[in-house]
Every structure is written in structure tokens, then in C-alpha cells.
Design a protein around this motif. Sequence first.
Motif, short mmCIF file in Angstrom:
data_model
loop_
_atom_site.label_atom_id
_atom_site.label_comp_id
_atom_site.label_asym_id
_atom_site.label_seq_id
_atom_site.Cartn_x
_atom_site.Cartn_y
_atom_site.Cartn_z
N ARG A 20 -17.15 21.64 5.56
CA ARG A 20 -18.66 22.26 6.26
C ARG A 20 -19.97 22.25 6.92
O ARG A 20 -20.68 22.14 7.45
N GLY A 22 -20.70 19.12 8.14
CA GLY A 22 -20.92 17.92 9.35
C GLY A 22 -20.75 17.70 9.06
O GLY A 22 -21.31 16.86 10.20
N THR A 24 -21.41 13.59 10.14
CA THR A 24 -20.56 11.86 10.29
C THR A 24 -19.98 11.04 10.02
O THR A 24 -20.36 11.31 8.72
N TRP A 54 -14.86 27.59 9.94
CA TRP A 54 -15.95 27.00 9.76
C TRP A 54 -16.49 26.82 11.31
O TRP A 54 -16.00 25.06 11.72
N LYS A 55 -17.03 27.02 12.15
CA LYS A 55 -16.10 26.18 13.84
C LYS A 55 -16.81 25.17 14.19
O LYS A 55 -17.29 23.93 14.52
N ASN A 56 -18.59 24.78 13.10
CA ASN A 56 -19.01 23.66 13.60
C ASN A 56 -18.67 22.92 12.10
O ASN A 56 -19.56 21.82 12.49
N ALA A 57 -17.98 22.60 11.69
CA ALA A 57 -17.33 21.97 10.50
C ALA A 57 -16.44 21.08 10.91
O ALA A 57 -15.77 20.63 12.46
N THR A 58 -17.04 19.56 11.01
CA THR A 58 -15.91 18.34 11.27
C THR A 58 -14.64 17.83 10.75
O THR A 58 -15.17 17.43 9.20
#
Length: 368
Positions: A20, A22, A24, A54-58
Motif C-alpha cells: 500500500r 508503494g 520500491t 489501492w491503485k497506487n500499491a506495488t
Amino acid sequence: MYLASKTLKFGIQNGLNVARAGYTEDQILTACMLADKTGYDSIFYMDHTNVPQWKNATVLDPWVMLSAIAAVTNNVELGTCVTDAIRRHPSNIALAAITLDRVSKGRAILGIGAGEAQNLKEFCIPFEKPVSKWAEQIEVIHTLYDSTPDNTVDYAGKYYQLEGACLQAPPIRKPRPPTYMASGGKRTLELTGKLGDGWLPIGYTPELFEDHRKQIEVSMDKHNRTQEEKDNFQMALDIDVYFSEDAEESWAKMKEAVKVSLFKPEVLRVHGLKEIEGFDFVKYFTEYSMSDQSWIVKMREAATKIPDKIARSSTAVGTPEDIIPTFERFMDAGVNHFVIRFWGKNYFGSIDKFASHVMPALRAKAKQ
């Protein structure tokens, strides 16, 4: 009662908290190196396909990431929290676990669950008879661990079959990389006692943990597990930690999310919460997916009825002094391996603060 004869372990979980935020890949590796150097015992990585709410999650593959983590750490055990074999054949899981064990020089753990709809539905992967399949999956994995070209193996199950099968890379860890099973129902808890080397649940109160731990111990006796297997069995717990100078203010902001993660029929049973029964958990776990938010809305509405006192006992919030008693209650319930999801803005600082101010106090208690 806490089993003082067992070593108390602490690990970090790269789960929804990390996705959540994000972080790196380099940030994640840095956090894992910090944990390795500051005295943690394990590092785990979640296995989700995606978390599109959570569209910005990685969201990354755990096996690839754990191999990268193995290359930059020396001491910590490395495991999935948790994977499933519904999306892959059990032979793929077995080989992945062996490969991780070899590249980490004997530090691999296989954390495995029966799967959930949110990783399957949009990918058109059938989610049928998950518990029955789960039992066979683990048996197949364990059978393949011992296979070689000169010792091929057979398996005749309802869902999986092997005929003269083998893998060609023995694990370093003996007798095998331990299997931590994520379970929380009557059938899955019994399977954990029968087949597992550890237990790794999430979203528990101390009372529920103790209740389920006892069910696993009954199963271990029923299935004639050896004393060595019982002694080495890890009673782990995936637990959330949120450091804050104002515990009350932080709890007010997060309690709704905690109640949703805690809301399950077994919590209601153990705490006698009959007034909020009626939610269809079977449909939730088999039909809910990230693209259909209607079920999470229904669950959130029902979960808000859980009393604050019960919900708060599941999560460690506040200063180190606030957090230590929460962990002590879980130790008394039988936890001997904490897998921690740190929440908040200062991920690196939280890893260091817990190692410096919480772990020493809890390890001292465990020796008493």
C-alpha cells in the motif's frame, strides 16, 4: 500458557503494509537488510496477485523478491506469508521452496494457505473444494521434497497425482524447509496439527489464538506427531504494529480497518458475540474479489459492531511501553514467533525502534 522452552522469534512481514505504501524494490531490500542486522529472526513476503482497491500499491512476486532478499541478508529465515498452490501445481511450489532454501543456504520457510477468491476470480481460476485440495497439495509438496531420479515418487489423490515424479535439487534444510500453515477453521486447524511444522494465522485476539492453538495440539496428539516435531513446531502470528506518540488518537483512526480484518466467525464464537452473527462468511470468502466491492461494504458494516476492547487486543498501537503488554498477552496465549506488519510513515524507524525498545523486553520475559 506461553511455552518458555521455545525460543521467542520476531520477523517482519512485507505485506499489505509495504504494498500500500508503494515502496520500491530497493527500499524493501534496505528494510530487510536493516531487520537482518538488528536482530530479527525472519522475513516474510505476502503472495497476492493484486490489490486493486489501492491503485497506487506495488504488488510483487514473493518468490522472486525472497530470492533477492536472500542475496542481501545472512541470518534471517525467509518465507511466504502466505502462498497457495491453487494458482500453481504443488510441484512448482515445492521447487520454489527448495530453490529459495538453496540460494539462502538453508533459511527457507514455506508459508501456505488454502487460497482466497480475491486472487482467483478475475483470473478465472476455479475455487472449489479448497480445503480438500490443500491437504493433497501439502502431501504432494512433502512427498516431492524427498524425491530424486533414483527415488521417484507416486501419489494418488482425488485432485493431484504423481507417477514416477522427481525433483532434482534436494533442500539444504533437514528434514525439509518447514511448512507454516495458515488456518482458522476446524478442518484446517486439524490439518495443521497433522501436516504442519508451524502455524501462521492473521487477525487474532489472544483468546482466539489460545483456543485454536489447543485445537492444533489435540490434532498433533491424534496424529501421533513425535515429541521432536511438537518441540520444533512454531506457533506464529502475523500481527500489526503502529508506533504513535498518541495511542488513543491513532486507534480512533484505524479501528474500523482493524475490525474488518478481525471479523470472522471464530472471533464471534470465542468472544460470545452472538448479536452480530448472520454475515455470510462462506459467500464472502468464495465470492468476494477486489473488483466487486459490495461484499467489503457489507463486511465493514457488520464489523463495526465488534467492541473496541476486543478489537484493540489484536493490534499493537502506541509507544513501545503501550505495545509491550499486547505482545505479552499473546505470548501467554502461546505465540512464540511474531511476524510483524509495521504500519505508518516511518517504516525503517519502526523496524529499528521495535528491535531496540520492544524485542529486548519481550525476550527477557520469555526467559523468566
